[in-house]
Design a protein around this motif. Structure first.
Motif, PDB file in Angstrom:
ATOM      1  N   LEU A 428      13.753  -8.735  36.373  1.00 42.58           N
ATOM      2  CA  LEU A 428      13.267 -10.094  36.612  1.00 42.58           C
ATOM      3  C   LEU A 428      12.182 -10.465  35.618  1.00 42.58           C
ATOM      4  O   LEU A 428      12.129 -11.606  35.123  1.00 42.58           O
ATOM      5  N   HIS A 431      13.487 -11.518  32.293  1.00 42.56           N
ATOM      6  CA  HIS A 431      14.045 -12.865  32.266  1.00 42.56           C
ATOM      7  C   HIS A 431      12.961 -13.934  32.167  1.00 42.56           C
ATOM      8  O   HIS A 431      13.271 -15.125  32.131  1.00 42.56           O
ATOM      9  N   ARG A 447      20.257 -14.612  38.313  1.00 41.76           N
ATOM     10  CA  ARG A 447      18.909 -14.275  38.781  1.00 41.76           C
ATOM     11  C   ARG A 447      18.869 -14.104  40.298  1.00 41.76           C
ATOM     12  O   ARG A 447      18.158 -13.240  40.814  1.00 41.76           O
TER      13      ARG A 447
END
Length: 535
Positions: A428, A431, A447
């Protein structure tokens, strides 16, 4: 690679990080034979795994003994047939998200090591901390000990089903199982893969046969004397949630662990032909097949065996299924099936975990790193195989009977929750602009899938701390939280090892550690941690 000359004339290289262009952004430091060749998927002498073998690495790892015994536990936890199937859907959803996460990481960093590589890439500072902590789990957790124990117990039971258990005989057979897996993977790589694939094929055929038998009963092609009514709508949902929230959580915990293994091929990507393309096909294909088999076999159980019999019997669900359907010596036949399934699991786990230890040796974090890094003399990671054989054999021989199997199972499962939690939250972060890393893999997980996978692992980390409901205690005599304490303690050992070796001793001795690459006689490369004396 950018380098700076230090005061002693040595060359300091940035471990694990390298720039592929002139940008100031760091990128992953793949060794020369693992970098561009991996992205292109060149078929060199090391790449001996194709699509089928990669898929079976995952299939063998995921399907061990759970599908033969877990359904009765899940039914008791859910309270009803319908709710148990809903719980299996939730488990499959978590597995799908986990598979997507590991496909993204595997295609972005396509080399041996799995979580070791991903944690090092994401958590770059303090240097060597992620490697040190992960190394403790890789070496000292006997990942295949529970499956080897199951193999021993069920082989002994298959040979003599009428008598009671024989702990000494079972342990002896378990040690034979581990020794065989060590020898075959250490000296005859191709034969080990063939046996591994053959066991996966046998396991798949058995599950397909069970699934079609259940469907034949539902369609009326096979008639039972007393068919159950588990799929009648009122009966199907009767008793849902009767065990309370705690029981539901316990059942869901067991289901999620029944799907664990989707990352198994990631540990051996350097030995997979065209790894980026292969992992994108093999991982979802294997997990889709696993999910399909799980649902069809569960439906087969409920089509043949009455709900109350599953709840009231001490036997595993598969034994009830075969006994009801064909009236054969079900327990003996099921014992052979479970033993073969457990053996396939042992081979798959030992194959991949030895590659992880080899990568740790190549990096230089482990003591005697040249021993663990080498492929000599059989072009196999014999050092990593030996370490896993030694630790697992010791635990099989030393842990007392009673709660031993469940403790070994939890000790080989709970650390993965901790690791997956850090891996998923790290993805995460990749990203977001927070880490400022170059991250452009050929496959990206949604996601929402990564978030869901992270939350599921938070659940797996903290759920075992909740006191279990009556009838769902993990152990008979041991505290229910013992495996959590031991697994967490291993993390502390890793942190202590890192601090002593890479911080305290260098400060006290007036030196620091740098890392550089060397080429072994067999052509493989490894990172060497070297002392540099401060001026």
């Amino acid at each position: 690679m950018a380098a700076s000359t230090n005061g002693t004339g040595g060359v300091e290289t940035e471990p694990l990080l390298r720039s592929r262009n002139n940008s100031s952004q760091p990128a992953y430091d793949a060794s020369p034979d693992d970098d561009d060749s991996l992205m292109r998927g060149e078929e060199d002498g090391k790449r001996q795994l194709g699509l089928v073998s990669a898929s079976f690495l995952i299939f063998n790892r995921v399907i061990g003994t759970g599908i033969f015994a877990t359904p009765s536990v899940i039914l008791r936890a859910s309270g009803s047939v319908g709710m148990s199937l809903v719980m299996w859907v939730l488990g499959a959803t978590v597995a799908a998200c986990g598979t997507a996460v590991y496909i993204e990481l595997g295609t972005g960093l396509p080399r041996n090591g799995g979580e070791k590589v991903y944690l090092e890439y994401i958590y770059r500072n303090p240097k060597f901390l992620a490697s040190s902590v992960y190394a403790m789990y890789a070496v000292f957790i006997a990942w295949q000990s529970a499956s080897a124990t199951v193999f021993g117990e069920y082989v002994v039971h298959a040979l003599n089903p009428t008598n009671g258990s024989f702990p000494i005989s079972s342990r002896f057979v378990s040690l034979i199982c581990m020794t065989f897996a060590f020898v075959i993977h250490g000296t005859r790589l191709q034969w080990g893969l063939r046996i591994q694939n053959a066991l996966a094929t046998f396991k798949l055929l058995i599950l397909v046969g069970m699934a079609f038998s259940g469907l034949a009963v539902l369609s009326g092609l096979i008639e039972l004397k007393e068919p159950p009514d588990n799929f009648k709508w009122p009966v199907m949902w009767k008793g849902s949630g009767s065990g309370g929230v705690n029981a539901f959580v316990t059942g869901l915990y067991n289901i999620i662990w029944s799907f664990i293994g989707y990352s198994n091929a990631n540990y051996a990507l350097s030995e997979i032909r065209n790894p980026v393309r292969t992992i994108r096909i093999a991982a979802p294909s294997a997990m889709l097949l696993v999910t399909l088999m799980y649902f069809l076999v569960n439906i087969a159980y409920y089509a043949v065996v009455d709900k109350e019999e599953i709840l009231g019997s001490g036997r595993i669900a598969a034994a009830l299924f075969f006994g009801k359907l064909w009236g054969i010596r079900a327990e003996q036949f099921v014992s052979v099936i479970i033993a073969c399934s457990a053996m396939g699991n042992v081979l798959a786990v030992l194959f991949t975990q030895s590659r992880v230890i080899q990568e740790l040796g190549r990096q230089g974090v482990l003591p005697f790193s040249s021993f663990f890094a080498s492929n000599k003399p059989f072009n196999t990671p014999l050092g990593g195989l030996f370490a896993q054989w030694l630790i697992t054999s010791f635990i099989i021989a030393a842990v007392p009977s009673g709660d031993a199997y469940h403790f070994m199972l939890n000790m080989s499962s709970y650390p993965l929750s901790l690791i997956n939690m850090f891996v998923s939250v790290g993805l995460l972060l990749l990203h977001t602009p927070f880490l400022k890393y170059e991250w452009d893999p050929p496959f990206r997980a949604y996601r929402v899938a990564t978030v869901f996978f992270f939350l599921s692992n938070v659940f797996l980390v903290f759920a075992p701390l909740i006191p279990p409901a009556d009838g769902f205690r993990p152990y008979e005599w041991l505290p229910y939280w013992l495996h959590v304490l031991v697994a967490s303690s291993i993390s502390l050992v890793g942190i202590s090892y890192w601090y002593m070796r890479f911080r305290w001793l260098p400060t006290r001795g007036g030196y620091r550690y740098v890392q550089e690459q060397i080429v072994e006689d067999d052509g493989t490369t490894r990172n060497v941690i070297r002392k540099v004396v401060a001026i």
